[in-house]
Motif scaffolding. Structure first.
Motif, PDB file in Angstrom:
ATOM      1  N   VAL A 224     -10.361  -3.294   5.157  1.00 39.13           N
ATOM      2  CA  VAL A 224      -9.701  -3.046   3.791  1.00 39.13           C
ATOM      3  C   VAL A 224      -9.734  -4.923   3.575  1.00 39.13           C
ATOM      4  O   VAL A 224      -9.604  -4.805   2.026  1.00 39.13           O
ATOM      5  CB  VAL A 224      -8.515  -2.010   3.823  1.00 39.13           C
ATOM      6  CG1 VAL A 224      -8.977  -1.031   3.819  1.00 39.13           C
ATOM      7  CG2 VAL A 224      -7.432  -2.491   4.501  1.00 39.13           C
ATOM      8  N   ILE A 225      -9.457  -5.381   3.874  1.00 39.21           N
ATOM      9  CA  ILE A 225      -9.247  -6.753   3.431  1.00 39.21           C
ATOM     10  C   ILE A 225      -9.645  -8.188   4.279  1.00 39.21           C
ATOM     11  O   ILE A 225      -9.321  -7.912   5.269  1.00 39.21           O
ATOM     12  CB  ILE A 225      -8.029  -7.230   3.098  1.00 39.21           C
ATOM     13  CG1 ILE A 225      -7.080  -6.760   1.412  1.00 39.21           C
ATOM     14  CG2 ILE A 225      -7.057  -8.548   2.263  1.00 39.21           C
ATOM     15  CD1 ILE A 225      -5.710  -5.652   1.468  1.00 39.21           C
TER      16      ILE A 225
ATOM     17  N   TYR B 235     -12.074  -4.252   0.717  1.00 34.85           N
ATOM     18  CA  TYR B 235     -13.074  -2.871   0.923  1.00 34.85           C
ATOM     19  C   TYR B 235     -12.522  -1.523   0.886  1.00 34.85           C
ATOM     20  O   TYR B 235     -12.008  -0.945   1.478  1.00 34.85           O
ATOM     21  CB  TYR B 235     -13.580  -3.279   2.770  1.00 34.85           C
ATOM     22  CG  TYR B 235     -14.457  -4.060   2.412  1.00 34.85           C
ATOM     23  CD1 TYR B 235     -15.719  -4.881   1.761  1.00 34.85           C
ATOM     24  CD2 TYR B 235     -13.212  -5.210   3.485  1.00 34.85           C
ATOM     25  CE1 TYR B 235     -15.979  -6.409   2.652  1.00 34.85           C
ATOM     26  CE2 TYR B 235     -14.204  -6.889   3.576  1.00 34.85           C
ATOM     27  CZ  TYR B 235     -15.269  -7.139   3.143  1.00 34.85           C
ATOM     28  OH  TYR B 235     -16.056  -8.170   3.648  1.00 34.85           O
ATOM     29  N   LEU B 236     -13.226  -0.923  -0.192  1.00 34.85           N
ATOM     30  CA  LEU B 236     -12.237   0.347  -0.620  1.00 34.85           C
ATOM     31  C   LEU B 236     -13.588   1.373  -0.283  1.00 34.85           C
ATOM     32  O   LEU B 236     -14.334   1.951  -0.729  1.00 34.85           O
ATOM     33  CB  LEU B 236     -11.756   0.247  -1.455  1.00 34.85           C
ATOM     34  CG  LEU B 236     -10.980  -0.496  -2.705  1.00 34.85           C
ATOM     35  CD1 LEU B 236     -10.625  -0.437  -4.090  1.00 34.85           C
ATOM     36  CD2 LEU B 236      -9.405  -0.365  -1.769  1.00 34.85           C
ATOM     37  N   ASN B 237     -13.297   1.843   0.676  1.00 38.70           N
ATOM     38  CA  ASN B 237     -14.498   2.856   1.839  1.00 38.70           C
ATOM     39  C   ASN B 237     -13.539   3.869   1.415  1.00 38.70           C
ATOM     40  O   ASN B 237     -12.975   4.404   2.505  1.00 38.70           O
ATOM     41  CB  ASN B 237     -14.811   2.761   2.569  1.00 38.70           C
ATOM     42  CG  ASN B 237     -15.485   1.658   2.265  1.00 38.70           C
ATOM     43  OD1 ASN B 237     -16.568   0.822   1.667  1.00 38.70           O
ATOM     44  ND2 ASN B 237     -15.780   0.591   3.487  1.00 38.70           N
ATOM     45  N   GLU B 238     -14.677   4.845   0.254  1.00 41.04           N
ATOM     46  CA  GLU B 238     -13.966   6.182   0.631  1.00 41.04           C
ATOM     47  C   GLU B 238     -15.763   7.419   1.086  1.00 41.04           C
ATOM     48  O   GLU B 238     -15.836   6.759   1.508  1.00 41.04           O
ATOM     49  CB  GLU B 238     -13.482   6.991  -0.897  1.00 41.04           C
ATOM     50  CG  GLU B 238     -12.287   5.769  -0.674  1.00 41.04           C
ATOM     51  CD  GLU B 238     -11.541   6.117  -2.565  1.00 41.04           C
ATOM     52  OE1 GLU B 238     -10.775   7.146  -2.556  1.00 41.04           O
ATOM     53  OE2 GLU B 238     -11.606   5.787  -3.475  1.00 41.04           O
ATOM     54  N   ASN B 239     -14.453   8.612   0.720  1.00 42.27           N
ATOM     55  CA  ASN B 239     -15.636   9.728   0.603  1.00 42.27           C
ATOM     56  C   ASN B 239     -17.154   9.627  -0.184  1.00 42.27           C
ATOM     57  O   ASN B 239     -18.711   9.428   0.120  1.00 42.27           O
ATOM     58  CB  ASN B 239     -15.883  11.035   1.092  1.00 42.27           C
ATOM     59  CG  ASN B 239     -14.814  11.586   2.014  1.00 42.27           C
ATOM     60  OD1 ASN B 239     -14.591  10.816   2.999  1.00 42.27           O
ATOM     61  ND2 ASN B 239     -13.468  12.294   2.240  1.00 42.27           N
TER      62      ASN B 239
ATOM     63  N   GLU C  42       4.382   1.477   6.165  1.00 40.92           N
ATOM     64  CA  GLU C  42       4.112   2.457   5.037  1.00 40.92           C
ATOM     65  C   GLU C  42       2.547   3.355   5.648  1.00 40.92           C
ATOM     66  O   GLU C  42       3.000   4.364   4.849  1.00 40.92           O
ATOM     67  CB  GLU C  42       4.218   2.111   4.035  1.00 40.92           C
ATOM     68  CG  GLU C  42       6.080   1.258   3.758  1.00 40.92           C
ATOM     69  CD  GLU C  42       6.170   0.774   2.173  1.00 40.92           C
ATOM     70  OE1 GLU C  42       5.110   1.542   1.684  1.00 40.92           O
ATOM     71  OE2 GLU C  42       6.608  -0.022   2.209  1.00 40.92           O
ATOM     72  N   GLU C  43       2.300   2.670   6.677  1.00 44.42           N
ATOM     73  CA  GLU C  43       0.866   3.757   7.098  1.00 44.42           C
ATOM     74  C   GLU C  43      -0.191   4.156   4.993  1.00 44.42           C
ATOM     75  O   GLU C  43      -0.435   4.324   5.149  1.00 44.42           O
ATOM     76  CB  GLU C  43       0.865   5.137   7.182  1.00 44.42           C
ATOM     77  CG  GLU C  43       1.598   4.680   8.547  1.00 44.42           C
ATOM     78  CD  GLU C  43       1.136   6.109   9.562  1.00 44.42           C
ATOM     79  OE1 GLU C  43       0.471   6.127   9.088  1.00 44.42           O
ATOM     80  OE2 GLU C  43       1.674   6.003  10.821  1.00 44.42           O
ATOM     81  N   LEU C  44      -0.267   2.146   4.810  1.00 47.67           N
ATOM     82  CA  LEU C  44      -0.607   2.253   3.150  1.00 47.67           C
ATOM     83  C   LEU C  44      -2.620   2.854   3.830  1.00 47.67           C
ATOM     84  O   LEU C  44      -3.323   3.735   4.078  1.00 47.67           O
ATOM     85  CB  LEU C  44      -0.651   1.133   2.948  1.00 47.67           C
ATOM     86  CG  LEU C  44      -1.865   1.186   1.560  1.00 47.67           C
ATOM     87  CD1 LEU C  44      -0.605   1.337   0.502  1.00 47.67           C
ATOM     88  CD2 LEU C  44      -1.759  -0.746   1.256  1.00 47.67           C
ATOM     89  N   SER C  45      -2.418   3.554   2.334  1.00 46.58           N
ATOM     90  CA  SER C  45      -4.015   4.504   2.468  1.00 46.58           C
ATOM     91  C   SER C  45      -4.940   3.615   1.729  1.00 46.58           C
ATOM     92  O   SER C  45      -4.285   2.982   0.801  1.00 46.58           O
ATOM     93  CB  SER C  45      -3.681   5.926   2.235  1.00 46.58           C
ATOM     94  OG  SER C  45      -3.603   6.116   0.896  1.00 46.58           O
ATOM     95  N   VAL C  46      -6.498   3.840   2.195  1.00 47.89           N
ATOM     96  CA  VAL C  46      -7.105   3.374   1.275  1.00 47.89           C
ATOM     97  C   VAL C  46      -6.914   3.733  -0.284  1.00 47.89           C
ATOM     98  O   VAL C  46      -7.311   3.193  -1.290  1.00 47.89           O
ATOM     99  CB  VAL C  46      -8.383   3.758   1.648  1.00 47.89           C
ATOM    100  CG1 VAL C  46      -9.455   3.030   0.316  1.00 47.89           C
ATOM    101  CG2 VAL C  46      -8.569   3.404   2.555  1.00 47.89           C
TER     102      VAL C  46
ATOM    103  N   LEU D 266      -3.878   1.935  -2.096  1.00 55.61           N
ATOM    104  CA  LEU D 266      -4.286   0.242  -1.642  1.00 55.61           C
ATOM    105  C   LEU D 266      -5.192   0.437  -2.880  1.00 55.61           C
ATOM    106  O   LEU D 266      -4.821  -0.642  -4.012  1.00 55.61           O
ATOM    107  CB  LEU D 266      -4.604   0.074  -0.431  1.00 55.61           C
ATOM    108  CG  LEU D 266      -5.113  -1.238  -0.427  1.00 55.61           C
ATOM    109  CD1 LEU D 266      -4.535  -2.229  -0.938  1.00 55.61           C
ATOM    110  CD2 LEU D 266      -6.311  -1.817   0.510  1.00 55.61           C
ATOM    111  N   LYS D 267      -6.654   1.213  -3.492  1.00 59.13           N
ATOM    112  CA  LYS D 267      -6.796   1.304  -4.339  1.00 59.13           C
ATOM    113  C   LYS D 267      -6.353   0.809  -5.361  1.00 59.13           C
ATOM    114  O   LYS D 267      -6.419   0.924  -6.360  1.00 59.13           O
ATOM    115  CB  LYS D 267      -8.334   2.419  -4.515  1.00 59.13           C
ATOM    116  CG  LYS D 267      -8.443   2.284  -5.146  1.00 59.13           C
ATOM    117  CD  LYS D 267     -10.524   3.781  -5.095  1.00 59.13           C
ATOM    118  CE  LYS D 267     -11.145   3.608  -6.440  1.00 59.13           C
ATOM    119  NZ  LYS D 267     -11.942   4.674  -5.709  1.00 59.13           N
ATOM    120  N   GLU D 268      -5.019   2.061  -5.690  1.00 64.98           N
ATOM    121  CA  GLU D 268      -4.667   2.846  -6.657  1.00 64.98           C
ATOM    122  C   GLU D 268      -3.499   1.264  -7.642  1.00 64.98           C
ATOM    123  O   GLU D 268      -3.193   0.981  -8.299  1.00 64.98           O
ATOM    124  CB  GLU D 268      -3.508   3.532  -6.750  1.00 64.98           C
ATOM    125  CG  GLU D 268      -3.552   5.393  -6.831  1.00 64.98           C
ATOM    126  CD  GLU D 268      -3.011   6.093  -6.607  1.00 64.98           C
ATOM    127  OE1 GLU D 268      -2.204   5.718  -5.781  1.00 64.98           O
ATOM    128  OE2 GLU D 268      -4.108   7.465  -6.497  1.00 64.98           O
ATOM    129  N   GLY D 269      -3.109   0.398  -6.270  1.00 63.40           N
ATOM    130  CA  GLY D 269      -2.607  -0.504  -6.147  1.00 63.40           C
ATOM    131  C   GLY D 269      -3.265  -1.339  -7.548  1.00 63.40           C
ATOM    132  O   GLY D 269      -2.590  -2.802  -8.004  1.00 63.40           O
TER     133      GLY D 269
END
Length: 321
Positions: free
Chosen positions: A192-193, A205-209, A236-240, A243-246
């Motif tokens: 992701v980074i 890298y913000l890869n989603e469906n 905190e098991e950060l999700s993509v 991370l994207k929202e932040g």
């Protein structure tokens, strides 16, 4: 044109462990067995096609990749094919043939331990030979990859938290001195980074469906910010999505540059059959559209490689939302 396709590959690639080969339909993101996948990608300017490429995979009855072809047409025409050989279900050889460029032909061989972990990969061409050795911890988690090249070598180490891959550090050496270093952070085994400590930015890298995005973050202190995100990923098991929202909030706007953006259209199996992307380079936008035809192992077919202007318009409208 070359740049468009390198970015395209970057966006859709599955970021697993560096140097490990794509072997099966699962490695390409499919959940159902595939017989053949054909993709045509078009370089676009407004609604005009400037250039195109094709990409196709053929699979055996076990769902393993046996043949891969990649063609670029037009000014930068080239043709590359890969043939894979398996023994006991494991990839042991991949032969790469580049049309009219024999010096780029290569053979990659793979060796495994008793647990079927990849332990050695050798890349042999007419010009050079590269060896990669893979080491594992007592839980069979990849711990280290060593790369030996003609005049230097590299060491990539992987770090885990609660048996989840969270970070890797790849260092390139010349005469035992570090020439460059790359730090990567992972969520669900995907990068992701990526950051080079000597640079004043890091790549996200913000890869989603249905959407992939690449950002460049120009933080004044990129390593400090990287450490903060690493803490979130680790504890905190950060999700993509989080991370994207932040990173896309107003507070980060002064530091953010959108490098590339891509949206997808899926079928009923949640496999993409069309995608459109835009790459921002030197204040100029470069666009592409891809159409994909999927032949599943049961004989059913989804999608088409035919150029469809209605799909172009549909995806471009989502791309610019």
């Amino acid at each position: 044109m070359k740049l468009i396709f390198s970015v395209y590959t970057l966006l859709v690639a599955t970021f697993i462990y560096a140097q490990e080969p794509e072997v099966s339909y699962k490695d390409l993101g499919f959940t159902k067995k595939i017989k053949k996948v054909e993709t045509f990608t078009y370089s676009m300017e407004d609604k005009m096609v400037l250039d195109r490429s094709s990409d196709s995979y053929i699979f055996d009855k076990n769902g393993n990749i046996t043949h891969h072809e990649y063609h670029i047409y037009g000014k930068y025409a080239s043709s590359t094919s890969e043939n894979s050989t398996y023994e006991n279900g494991l990839l042991v050889k991949r032969e790469i043939l580049v049309k009219d460029r024999p010096n780029f032909d290569a053979i990659i061989t793979f060796q495994y331990d008793k647990k079927k972990n990849l332990v050695k990969k050798t890349y042999q061409s007419k010009l050079y030979k590269n060896d990669f050795t893979f080491s594992y911890d007592d839980k069979s988690q990849l711990f280290e990859i060593k790369g030996n090249y003609a005049n230097n070598y590299s060491v990539e180490r992987f770090y885990y938290e609660k048996e989840r891959l969270v970070k890797s550090i790849n260092q390139y050496f010349s005469r035992d001195s570090i020439q460059s270093e790359t730090i990567k952070l992972y969520i669900h085994d995907e990068v992701v980074i990526e950051c080079n400590p000597k640079n004043k930015l890091f790549i996200v890298y913000l890869n989603e469906n249905l959407q992939n995005m690449v950002l460049k973050m120009k933080y004044p202190e990129p390593i400090q910010n990287l450490n903060g995100i690493e803490t979130e990923i680790t504890f905190e098991e950060l999700s993509v999505l989080k991370l994207k929202e932040g990173l896309l909030n107003d507070r980060n706007k002064p530091f953010r540059l959108i490098e590339a953006n891509e949206v997808k259209k899926q079928n009923e199996h949640k496999d993409w059959i069309a995608q459109a992307g835009i790459y921002f380079r030197h204040k100029k936008n470069e666009n592409y559209i891809s159409f994909r035809k999927i032949t599943y192992a049961d004989g059913s077919v989804s999608g088409s490689t035919d150029f469809d202007i209605f799909t172009v318009n549909e995806l471009n409208s989502k791309l610019h939302e």
